[in-house]
Design a protein around this motif. Structure first.
Motif, PDB file in Angstrom:
ATOM      1  N   ASP A  51      43.666  36.605  40.571  1.00 29.01           N
ATOM      2  CA  ASP A  51      44.010  37.429  39.413  1.00 29.01           C
ATOM      3  C   ASP A  51      42.765  38.083  38.825  1.00 29.01           C
ATOM      4  OD1 ASP A  51      46.063  38.420  37.764  1.00 29.01           O
ATOM      5  OD2 ASP A  51      45.536  37.010  36.177  1.00 29.01           O
TER       6      ASP A  51
ATOM      7  N   TYR B 293      42.004  42.065  38.721  1.00 29.67           N
ATOM      8  CA  TYR B 293      41.622  42.731  37.476  1.00 29.67           C
ATOM      9  C   TYR B 293      40.376  43.600  37.688  1.00 29.67           C
ATOM     10  CZ  TYR B 293      39.642  43.385  32.819  1.00 29.67           C
ATOM     11  OH  TYR B 293      39.085  43.945  31.682  1.00 29.67           O
TER      12      TYR B 293
ATOM     13  N   THR C 245      45.397  43.774  33.572  1.00 29.35           N
ATOM     14  CA  THR C 245      45.693  42.537  34.284  1.00 29.35           C
ATOM     15  C   THR C 245      46.923  42.636  35.175  1.00 29.35           C
ATOM     16  OG1 THR C 245      45.896  40.150  33.991  1.00 29.35           O
ATOM     17  CG2 THR C 245      47.203  41.537  32.545  1.00 29.35           C
TER      18      THR C 245
ATOM     19  N   TRP D 184      42.313  37.992  31.022  1.00 33.96           N
ATOM     20  CA  TRP D 184      41.150  38.777  31.471  1.00 33.96           C
ATOM     21  C   TRP D 184      40.951  39.998  30.583  1.00 33.96           C
ATOM     22  CZ3 TRP D 184      39.199  35.180  34.037  1.00 33.96           C
ATOM     23  CH2 TRP D 184      39.962  34.390  34.907  1.00 33.96           C
ATOM     24  N   ASP D 185      42.034  40.635  30.161  1.00 30.08           N
ATOM     25  CA  ASP D 185      41.906  41.764  29.238  1.00 30.08           C
ATOM     26  C   ASP D 185      41.279  41.316  27.920  1.00 30.08           C
ATOM     27  OD1 ASP D 185      43.039  44.079  30.595  1.00 30.08           O
ATOM     28  OD2 ASP D 185      44.959  43.043  30.515  1.00 30.08           O
TER      29      ASP D 185
END
Length: 282
Positions: free
Chosen positions: A107, A111, A222, A228-229
């Motif tokens: 993931d 990203y 994401t 992650w954002d």
């Protein structure tokens, strides 16, 4: 010497391709049935949906044909770099730890690669095919330019093999986890997740990433976890009634499957988020 009969190989290829496309079609059908309950856009172009279905069939075949090449390249890169730095458990409760580690790593790489697709002009010319849809629905999920899958096979996925030594079955499970989330995130579905809207990617959160409004450009990259954002400062938390129109800023969209297949080579490059922001600033 007579060449061997190619028919068995072609039949095997066709069966594998159809099996993969059956999975995609099944997810499209389930998604469409769910979308019909509470759609954001009530009237969407049937021509675009037919284009998405046809393009998905062709891109799936191209991806299937390229699998031996990308698999061989991945193995070569992993062996060259001395892959398997971390050995992940394959038995007992350790399986859950292994799957979680792979999911989080993939993931994060997705990203970062997605950020590059919006930052580098050449990658954006390909990726803009996915962003060109004004009809945002589940059939858009697989409308990515076919060459992007090859790039991931050569550049991104080998990194996972360099980091981890893991049983192939566990890697398969981790990959499958992304499938339903990705299709769900592209649904034309008005759903209110409340405070959970930034916990996992979903139709409203991801719709903002496809928005034509300048304030939403370069937000919500994401694929699965908005974590992650949040960490990298690209999160836009949607308001309860924030369901913006989607597509490129110049409304460019392929009119046929052929146009989609040569999309990056078209004369106009429109839809570059950076260019759109510059025009707004002026």
């Amino acid at each position: 010497m007579l060449a061997s009969n190619p028919l068995p190989a072609l039949w095997h290829f066709a069966c594998e391709w159809w099996f993969r496309y059956e999975i995609v079609l099944s997810l499209f059908i389930v998604g469409a049935l769910i979308e019909a309950r509470r759609p954001v856009q009530h009237l969407q172009s049937r021509a675009v949906i037919r284009l998405n279905l046809a393009y998905s069939a062709i891109s799936t075949a191209l991806g299937q044909a390229a699998r031996p090449l990308t698999a061989a390249a991945s193995v070569w890169i992993v062996n060259l770099l001395g892959g398997g730095l971390i050995v992940l458990p394959a038995h007992g409760w350790g399986v859950f730890v292994s799957v979680l580690a792979l999911v989080l790593t993939i993931d994060l790489l997705e990203y970062l690669f997605h950020r590059l697709q919006h930052a580098w002009p050449l990658l954006w010319r390909m990726h803009s095919l996915h962003h060109s849809a004004e009809s945002f629905n589940v059939t858009l999920t697989t409308r990515h330019y076919w060459f992007e899958a090859l790039l991931k096979g050569f550049l991104m996925f080998p990194l996972v093999g360099v980091l981890f030594r893991v049983d192939p079955s566990i890697a398969g499970i981790a990959t499958l986890v992304f499938l339903p989330v990705n299709f769900f995130a592209h649904m034309n579905l008005r759903i209110n997740l409340g405070r959970f809207v930034t916990w996992v990617n979903n139709p409203q959160y991801h719709r903002l990433h496809h928005s034509r409004r300048a304030e939403h450009f370069d937000k919500n990259f994401t694929q699965m976890f908005p974590l992650w954002d949040r960490l990298f400062g690209t999160m836009w938390t949607p308001a309860p009634h924030e369901w913006p129109p989607t597509g490129l800023d110049d409304a460019a969209e392929p009119a046929s499957v052929l146009a989609a297949l040569y999309w990056p080579l078209r004369r106009r490059t429109g839809g570059d988020p950076a260019a759109a922001v510059a025009r707004v600033a002026e």
